[in-house]
Scaffold this active site. Sequence first.
Site, PDB file in Angstrom:
ATOM      1  N   LYS A  24      42.792  69.492  65.735  1.00 45.95           N
ATOM      2  CA  LYS A  24      41.668  70.066  65.293  1.00 45.95           C
ATOM      3  C   LYS A  24      41.099  69.218  64.289  1.00 45.95           C
ATOM      4  O   LYS A  24      41.710  68.977  63.228  1.00 45.95           O
ATOM      5  CB  LYS A  24      42.000  71.509  64.490  1.00 45.95           C
ATOM      6  CG  LYS A  24      40.719  72.170  63.785  1.00 45.95           C
ATOM      7  CD  LYS A  24      41.375  73.493  63.259  1.00 45.95           C
ATOM      8  CE  LYS A  24      40.179  74.109  62.591  1.00 45.95           C
ATOM      9  NZ  LYS A  24      40.743  75.142  61.523  1.00 45.95           N
ATOM     10  N   ILE A  32      38.141  70.666  73.725  1.00 48.86           N
ATOM     11  CA  ILE A  32      38.421  71.940  74.588  1.00 48.86           C
ATOM     12  C   ILE A  32      37.978  72.902  73.694  1.00 48.86           C
ATOM     13  O   ILE A  32      38.167  74.125  74.036  1.00 48.86           O
ATOM     14  CB  ILE A  32      39.868  71.979  74.526  1.00 48.86           C
ATOM     15  CG1 ILE A  32      40.523  71.807  73.337  1.00 48.86           C
ATOM     16  CG2 ILE A  32      40.441  71.141  75.702  1.00 48.86           C
ATOM     17  CD1 ILE A  32      42.129  72.231  73.465  1.00 48.86           C
ATOM     18  N   GLY A  33      37.322  72.683  72.480  1.00 52.38           N
ATOM     19  CA  GLY A  33      36.637  74.008  71.549  1.00 52.38           C
ATOM     20  C   GLY A  33      35.991  73.692  70.568  1.00 52.38           C
ATOM     21  O   GLY A  33      36.168  72.464  69.981  1.00 52.38           O
ATOM     22  N   ASP A  50      40.554  85.238  59.456  1.00 54.64           N
ATOM     23  CA  ASP A  50      39.558  85.002  60.413  1.00 54.64           C
ATOM     24  C   ASP A  50      40.217  85.277  61.723  1.00 54.64           C
ATOM     25  O   ASP A  50      40.302  84.680  62.643  1.00 54.64           O
ATOM     26  CB  ASP A  50      39.090  83.398  60.248  1.00 54.64           C
ATOM     27  CG  ASP A  50      37.888  83.262  61.397  1.00 54.64           C
ATOM     28  OD1 ASP A  50      37.334  84.205  61.874  1.00 54.64           O
ATOM     29  OD2 ASP A  50      37.624  82.096  61.704  1.00 54.64           O
ATOM     30  N   VAL A  99      38.093  71.013  68.657  1.00 54.13           N
ATOM     31  CA  VAL A  99      39.548  70.800  68.884  1.00 54.13           C
ATOM     32  C   VAL A  99      39.531  70.219  70.022  1.00 54.13           C
ATOM     33  O   VAL A  99      38.806  70.116  71.069  1.00 54.13           O
ATOM     34  CB  VAL A  99      39.980  72.421  69.236  1.00 54.13           C
ATOM     35  CG1 VAL A  99      41.478  72.322  69.472  1.00 54.13           C
ATOM     36  CG2 VAL A  99      39.832  73.290  68.003  1.00 54.13           C
ATOM     37  N   GLY A 111      33.325  76.414  63.467  1.00 52.12           N
ATOM     38  CA  GLY A 111      32.338  75.935  61.927  1.00 52.12           C
ATOM     39  C   GLY A 111      32.993  74.554  61.585  1.00 52.12           C
ATOM     40  O   GLY A 111      32.150  73.868  61.027  1.00 52.12           O
TER      41      GLY A 111
END
Length: 930
Positions: free
Chosen positions: A688, A666-667, A788, A674, A670
Amino acid sequence: MKSLTLLAPLLLCVTLLFSSLNVASDSAAEALAILKWKASLQSQNHSVLLSWNTSNDPNTKTSPCAWFGIHCNHADSVTKINLTGYGVKGTLHSFPFSSLPNLAELDLSINELYGIIPHNISQLSKLTYLDLSYNQFSGQIPPEISHLVHLQTLHLAGNQLNGSIPQELGQLKFLTDLAFLSGSIPSELGNMESLSEISLYHNNLSGLIPTSFGDLRHLTVARLYENQLSGPIPEEMGNLNSLVDLELCENQLNGSIPASLGSLSNLEILFLRDNLLSGSIPNEIGNLMKLSVLELDHNNLTGNLPQGICRGGSLEYFTANDNQLTGPIPQGLKNCTSLKRVYLERNRLRGNISEDLGVYPNLKFIELSDNDLYGEVSPNWGLCRSLQSLSIARNNLSGKIPAEIGNSRQIQRLDLSSNHLVGEIPKKISKLTSLLYLFLNGNQLSGSVPLELGLMSKLLHLDLSANQLSKSIPETIGNLSMSFYLNLSINRFSQRIPIQVGKLTTLVQLDLSHNMLSGEIPGEFQSLQSLETLNLSHNNLSGEIPSSLEKLRGLYTVDISYNELQGNKGLCGNARGLPPCTPFSKKGHNSNKTFLVVMFSLLSVSCLLISSIALLFAFKRKKDTDEERQSNARDEIFFSVTPLNGRKLYKEIIRATKDFEAQYCIGKGGYGNVYKAELSSGDVVAVKKFHPLHTGEMADQRQFLNEVRALVETRHRNIVKFYGFCSSAGHSFLVYKYLERGSFASVLSKNEESEKLDWNKRVNIVKGVVNALSYLHHDCSPPIVHRDITSNNILLDLEYEAHLSDFGTAKLLNPDSSNWSNIAGTYGYIAPELSYTMQVTEKCDVFSFGVLALELIVGAYPGEFLSNLSILTAESIPLNNVLDQSLSPPPPEVVNKLIFILKLAVSCLNINPKSRPTMHTVSQLVFDHI
Ligand SMILES: *[C@@H]1O[C@H](CO)[C@@H](O)[C@H](O)[C@H]1NC(C)=O
Ligand SMILES: *[C@@H]1O[C@H](CO)[C@@H](O)[C@H](O)[C@H]1NC(C)=O
Ligand SMILES: *[C@@H]1O[C@H](CO)[C@@H](O)[C@H](O)[C@H]1NC(C)=O
Ligand SMILES: *[C@@H]1O[C@H](CO)[C@@H](O)[C@H](O)[C@H]1NC(C)=O
Ligand SMILES: *[C@@H]1O[C@H](CO)[C@@H](O)[C@H](O)[C@H]1NC(C)=O
Ligand SMILES: *[C@@H]1O[C@H](CO)[C@@H](O)[C@H](O)[C@H]1NC(C)=O
């Protein structure tokens, strides 16, 4: 009379005409010279430089005076060029040094200029102010700068200059501010009599600090930290009457601290930590009436602490840990109510702390462990209402623990271990409902454990081992539902193990060994699905070894030896201490005795700082022993705070994602991807997964451990809940709560989703992010910088409540130490200084928050406003024009909130990190205004 009045305007006109014609030619020459430089720039098409153009009308001469960033005198000659932060890219090779005779101020800081600083710069003979800091200039500092005799300010920090500071600079008499990135300190520096600030930190400066330093009578700030300066601190520094801030830490300075520093009557900040200083701390330090920060830790200092250390009543931060200091805590600290943080651990201080310490209303952290302090734990601690951490471990404290300590409600960490404390654990200790870590082990505490212990429901780590505690283990222990670590070993607990222990489903380590516990091992143990280490040895437990232990798949070491247990012949398991579940088990266990156990503390994650060390250790250990073992059980690290144990969680995730098939992704980031995983319980988690680890490459593992450490310790409603982590056979991943609406960025990118995110919800997201960041920066010890913050890392739940995620780049900061690192973060959100200075501070997060807050209002990445930070003001952003058009206009009461957020965002986007507000201030403002 009449003719005269008529004549006057005419005369004036003629004069004006003349002078303008006259000057126009000079002005035009300057314009042409500047345009020549512009033509050499890579960024000549940048919007700011568009105004630098020639007039199309051949009758009007080109004048630079109306150009952006350029100022002229009355005669239209250029006196100032200020292009700070305009994204100028190129070199100074074509800069019109010889054509700008009146240029007094040149500010080209925070750009992308590179190449050398040309020696022709000396032709700018009227220059008083030169700022080339935060570019990419290289080469030597041209000694010709010394020809600029009117120069008062020289900023060259944040470049890649090398070589030494030219001696010739010492000829300058009016330099007030000096900032280089590298070099060594010439003694001629002492000639710069007007100098008020020296910033030479984080360089490779070596050699001695010249004694001529003492001649800089106007110096107020001297930052020389993080170099390789050696030799003694010159006694002459005591002559710097104006000095307010002296930072010499992180060098290799030796010798003793000169007594002359006691003459610096304006000194507020003295950083000498991390050097090789020896000898005793001079008593004269007590003469520094304005001193508020004194950091002397990590030296080789001996002798007593000076008596008058807080004579001025301003001392807030005092650290002298890791020295060889002796003697008592000085009298002067007793009424030093200004104290906020005191670190004196690992010295040889000896004295009666019940007499030597007082009441400190502002004190947050005090660390006195590993000394020879004696006396009792004072009831006064209960009056230190700000106290978050109190550590007096490994001293000679005696007497009882005073019940009053329960009044210090903010305490999160209390460590009184390894002393000679006696008596009962006071019931009132349970009033410490913020407590996360309690260490009372290694004392002579007796009596029963108060039932009220169960009220400390946030407790993560409880160590009461090695005391004389007796009676039964209270059933209320089952209320410590968040704890990871429970150690009651080496006491005199008797009777049965309460079945409520089974409620401690997050427990990773349980040690009840060396007591007089009897009865059976309760079957409820099978609920301890997170358990990795279990020690019940040396008790009087009887009955069968329950087969429920077999079900604890996360169990790694078990010791149930030295009990009266009946062998359970069929018992097997993966844990050390249990025979493996194969019919070919080699070692014949002689039934009822001794399952030998190597106590291999794989995980003691729950411990504040120890966690990462323990993890690193575990990783390392695993590697070392790889060859010796065929079984790969040790290659795995599992950790779970869910009802599932770590290993089970791992298997479930592998199953649910079909070993990380793309369809579950889903993602992407770097560091890895995920995934979404639906567990058999129906719970949905986000996983993750880090890119595979390469052997010998620690970066990713460090990354991983950083994240784990930060996550285990942070619990906040606006921070994504952490469920566990697993590392096995090349997979390393973290498991979080899955948030239904995904990231704020993805919501914004979809029209129909973005429309649902109405103005009130957006204001709420700002609040949530502010709360989370304020918590990380100001409520965590040490503070955590996220590093971040982007719209990708703000996740939304069904109610659109914001949850901060991705600590991938977070790094725990040591307060007041300098933090240098590789650039972390996401392009577009990174604070400008981070790209040049590599110095990571909380203020970097504040900047990124500013970007995010603007993004919420605009409904997209606010790039157009960020291209020109130096001229950004709240007024330059007309709210009505920028508001996300996909939403209907906000009602008036929300407009006010949005205007407030806009102002807040702009203040967070200040180029100067010091001018940005802290997150604490931001959260107070937000609390007051929206
Ligand atoms: C700037 O723009 C002009 C015209 O658009 C173009 O010819 C020139 O190459 C550009 N210069 C740079 C450095 O991009
Ligand atoms: C030239 O500069 C003026 C302002 O000084 C500006 O209004 C104009 O648009 C510029 N011309 C070009 C071609 O960019
Ligand atoms: C240049 O402009 C910036 C931002 O407007 C300002 O902070 C700075 O002081 C200026 N520099 C000089 C030398 O005036
Ligand atoms: C710098 O000065 C040298 C002579 O010292 C000259 O040759 C050169 O053209 C000058 N450069 C500039 C940019 O003025
Ligand atoms: C610290 O001082 C002791 C003597 O007091 C000396 O033996 C030791 O080598 C010193 N350590 C360092 C790191 O200078
Ligand atoms: C502490 O007490 C001493 C004497 O009793 C006094 O001189 C000193 O100013 C006091 N310090 C503070 C911070 O109140």
